[in-house]
Write an enzyme that holds these catalytic residues in place. Structure first.
Site, PDB file in Angstrom:
ATOM      1  N   ASP A  85      29.045  35.378  36.294  1.00 19.42           N
ATOM      2  CA  ASP A  85      28.314  34.555  37.262  1.00 19.42           C
ATOM      3  C   ASP A  85      28.459  33.100  36.846  1.00 19.42           C
ATOM      4  OD1 ASP A  85      27.388  36.631  38.892  1.00 19.42           O
ATOM      5  OD2 ASP A  85      25.611  36.954  37.653  1.00 19.42           O
ATOM      6  N   ASP A 119      29.616  37.704  45.226  1.00 19.64           N
ATOM      7  CA  ASP A 119      28.282  37.796  45.829  1.00 19.64           C
ATOM      8  C   ASP A 119      28.231  37.044  47.158  1.00 19.64           C
ATOM      9  OD1 ASP A 119      27.508  39.153  43.504  1.00 19.64           O
ATOM     10  OD2 ASP A 119      26.854  37.301  42.530  1.00 19.64           O
TER      11      ASP A 119
END
Length: 158
Positions: free
Chosen positions: A118, A136
């Site tokens: 991330d 995402d």
């Protein structure tokens, strides 16, 4: 079962594009991980960071083994792929492709690193939204498109 070649092609191109964008951006982040530990400010309220998430959204289920999360994601991808093959609606095909491509990007990370990379960190003051990645973004945008696709279809036929 009749295959709808245009929607299927569109969804497949989206799938490949989403997975590729996700993996290229994550490779750049991993390459620069040491300089991103404390974050790299891009503009007020947004910085690039390097984090490894072993769970799912917002770090949920981080106590499960990486392979079980990968197996669940693969099963969901198979189900959505079946819907992609069956749809004749272009917006749905794009949405399914985005969702599958994003999921594949995160599956690749789980297999390679036992967790997901991330790097997008949005914040206001000291309050941070949980960091996320391009996979995402594609999944969320795909789901949003599935929600609005029926309305788009209705407006096109009105």
């Amino acid at each position: 079962m009749k295959l709808n070649s245009v929607p299927l092609t569109m969804g497949s191109v989206m799938l490949i594009s989403a997975a590729l964008v996700d993996q290229v951006t994550k490779a750049a982040i991993v390459e620069n991980a040491s300089s991103l530990v404390y974050g790299y400010p891009v503009f007020p309220g947004f910085k690039l960071v390097f984090l490894r998430n072993e769970g799912v959204t917002f770090g949920l289920l981080n106590n499960l083994p990486w392979w079980s999360l990968s197996a669940m994601a693969i099963a969901v991808c198979c189900w959505i792929a079946l819907m992609l093959v069956r749809t004749s609606i272009r917006a749905e095909a794009l949405a399914y492709g985005a969702i599958i491509g994003g999921a594949i990007g995160n599956i690749i990370d789980r297999i390679r690193f036992r967790g997901v990379t991330d790097f997008l960190d949005f914040y206001v003051g000291s309050q941070h939204w949980p960091a996320f990645n391009m996979a995402d973004v594609f999944v969320v945008c795909g789901v949003a498109l599935l929600i609005v696709a029926p309305r788009l279809s209705q407006n096109a036929h009105a």
